[in-house]
Design an enzyme around this catalytic site. Structure first.
Site, PDB file in Angstrom:
ATOM      1  N   GLY A  72       0.734  -1.164  -0.092  1.00  0.00           N
ATOM      2  CA  GLY A  72      -0.052  -0.034   0.005  1.00  0.00           C
ATOM      3  C   GLY A  72       0.997   1.149  -0.062  1.00  0.00           C
ATOM      4  CB  THR A  73       3.813   2.043   1.872  1.00  0.00           C
ATOM      5  OG1 THR A  73       3.433   1.795   3.108  1.00  0.00           O
ATOM      6  CG2 THR A  73       4.956   3.371   1.984  1.00  0.00           C
ATOM      7  CG  ASN A 151      -4.788   3.874   9.318  1.00  0.00           C
ATOM      8  OD1 ASN A 151      -5.145   5.074   8.741  1.00  0.00           O
ATOM      9  ND2 ASN A 151      -3.877   3.861  10.212  1.00  0.00           N
ATOM     10  CD  GLN A 179      -7.453  -0.262   7.294  1.00  0.00           C
ATOM     11  OE1 GLN A 179      -8.130  -1.543   7.649  1.00  0.00           O
ATOM     12  NE2 GLN A 179      -6.133  -0.454   7.847  1.00  0.00           N
ATOM     13  CB  SER A 199      -2.212  -2.920   1.130  1.00  0.00           C
ATOM     14  OG  SER A 199      -1.271  -3.621   1.932  1.00  0.00           O
ATOM     15  N   GLY A 200      -2.406  -5.835  -0.166  1.00  0.00           N
ATOM     16  CA  GLY A 200      -2.854  -7.312  -0.091  1.00  0.00           C
ATOM     17  C   GLY A 200      -3.188  -7.511   1.328  1.00  0.00           C
ATOM     18  CB  CYS A 325       6.330   3.894  22.821  1.00  0.00           C
ATOM     19  SG  CYS A 325       7.352   4.269  24.152  1.00  0.00           S
TER      20      CYS A 325
END
Ligand SMILES: *Cc1c(COP(=O)(O)O)cnc(C)c1O
Length: 388
Positions: A72-73, A151, A179, A199-200, A325
């Site tokens: 997807g990116t 998402n 999504q 995206s798969g 974080c």
């Protein structure tokens, strides 16, 4: 790993057994290169065509409008950078504050290169400021990129309407639909959407494969120079098993979407109601009416989402929090921050995202664990003790 309760399906999904069955021969006996002249390779090329047809069928577009990518990116990066590369004079991009980093970080890189980027705000309910959009999309705008569904919260945006608005101002419209695929019916045939990413691994296919829809006539720069693969737009020998898997996953999504959505929505609502009624001081984030059927983002006041996740983890329950974080300081989610969720509640957010593989037993077990976890953490919370 038998006792995992996986409620983190917006991060990734289990590969469907039917998908594994479909792709397996291409990892073993049928290893031919689809570009080869011999029959052994040619039969693989035919399976790739079939996969392309299956993806196109789910989206209601033509097979030659589908380009396979690695994720997807990559699809998002290509859509954004590949569009701007075709415009010498238009140097403006409009996007939103709540995009996935695949779009946001790409746009921020463009900003460093001198492009002007406008990130549209959202309200407390997670919905876009449509007035701001109307003002920001102008004749100098090369590209508008707005995700179909978020998402983190599952909030669905009116992308068809935004695509029309973009078209009227002469801007190309891209949507990150990673999504939305398999959860929202999509028909690109009579739509103003020019580019769409998927995206798969968010759709029960494996990691490492994605696709970009490029409407016929939409100009996008070649993203990988090399061989003639993907109509000469993305060179490199194809990820054959991944592509065949994505095709199968799309075929299954098309066949079972309605039935699956009904089941998943019931489970999600059961989980959400169960938590809201057993845990004090918590609330749902995002637009609860225009929302993906599988997602619930809940803020628990005065405690940290990460602590909840750690305790859930002891029961094998996988969920996710919006915070990242980094270097010891907890950065609350950019999505919840953009929505104006108060600091203490943004830190205490947990995202539960379901799939067709979840069961009522898993949901009820999760609900049962939540109240003791929340009560235990609240007793330790500095916010509660100091009376904040
Ligand atoms: C997961 C996700 C991506 C990235 O997809 P990858 O295949 O993991 O690169 C992009 N956009 C959204 C909305 C996502 O949820």
């Amino acid at each position: 790993m038998d006792n995992i309760i996986f409620l983190d399906n917006n991060a990734t999904t289990r590969v469907a057994p039917e998908v594994i069955e479909e792709m397996l021969p291409f990892l073993t006996d049928r290893y031919g290169n689809p570009s080869s002249m011999h029959t052994f390779g040619g039969s693989v090329a035919r399976k790739i065509n079939e996969a392309r047809e299956r993806v196109a069928s789910l989206l209601g577009c033509e097979p030659d409008e589908i380009l396979f990518t690695s994720c997807g990116t990559e699809s998002d990066n290509t859509a954004v950078k590949g569009t701007l590369a075709m415009y010498a004079t238009k140097r403006k991009v409009v996007t939103t504050r709540v995009e996935h980093p695949a779009v946001l970080a790409t746009c921020r890189d463009l900003e460093r290169q001198g492009y002007s980027v406008h990130e549209i705000s959202v309200n407390r309910g997670g919905q876009l400021d449509m007035d701001e959009l109307g003002i920001r999309i102008d004749d100098n705008t090369a590209l508008v990129s707005v995700m179909w569904a978020n998402n983190e919260t599952g909030t669905i945006f009116p992308v068809e309407q935004i695509a029309e608005l973009s078209k009227a101002r002469g801007a190309v419209f891209h949507t990150d639909a990673v999504q939305a695929i398999g959860k929202i019916p999509i028909n690109l045939k009579n739509s103003a959407i020019d580019l769409l990413s998927l995206s798969g691994h968010k759709l029960h296919a494996p990691k490492g494969v994605g696709a970009l829809f490029v409407r016929r006539g939409t100009r996008v720069a070649t993203f990988m120079h090399g061989g003639h693969q993907e109509f000469g737009r993305r060179g490199g020998t194809e990820n054959v098993p991944g592509i065949i898997a994505l095709g199968k996953a799309c075929q299954m999504a098309q066949k079972y979407m309605e039935e699956e959505n009904t089941k998943v929505r019931l489970l999600r609502d059961r989980l959400e109601q169960g938590i809201l009624s057993s845990c004090p001081d918590c609330f749902v984030n995002g637009d609860v009416t225009n929302r993906l059927p599988n997602t619930s983002n809940i803020s628990f006041e005065f405690i940290e989402g990460e602590s909840i996740l750690m305790l859930l983890d002891q029961f094998g329950i996988c969920a996710s929090s919006g915070s990242a974080c980094t270097s010891g300081s907890l950065e609350p989610s950019h999505v919840l921050r953009a929505m104006g969720v108060p600091f203490t509640a943004a830190h205490g957010s947990v995202r539960y995202s379901l799939s067709r593989y979840n069961t009522v037993e898993e949901i009820d077990f999760t609900i049962k664990q939540m109240a003791p976890i929340v009560n235990r953490l609240r007793q330790l919370s500095p916010f509660v003790q100091s009376g904040v």
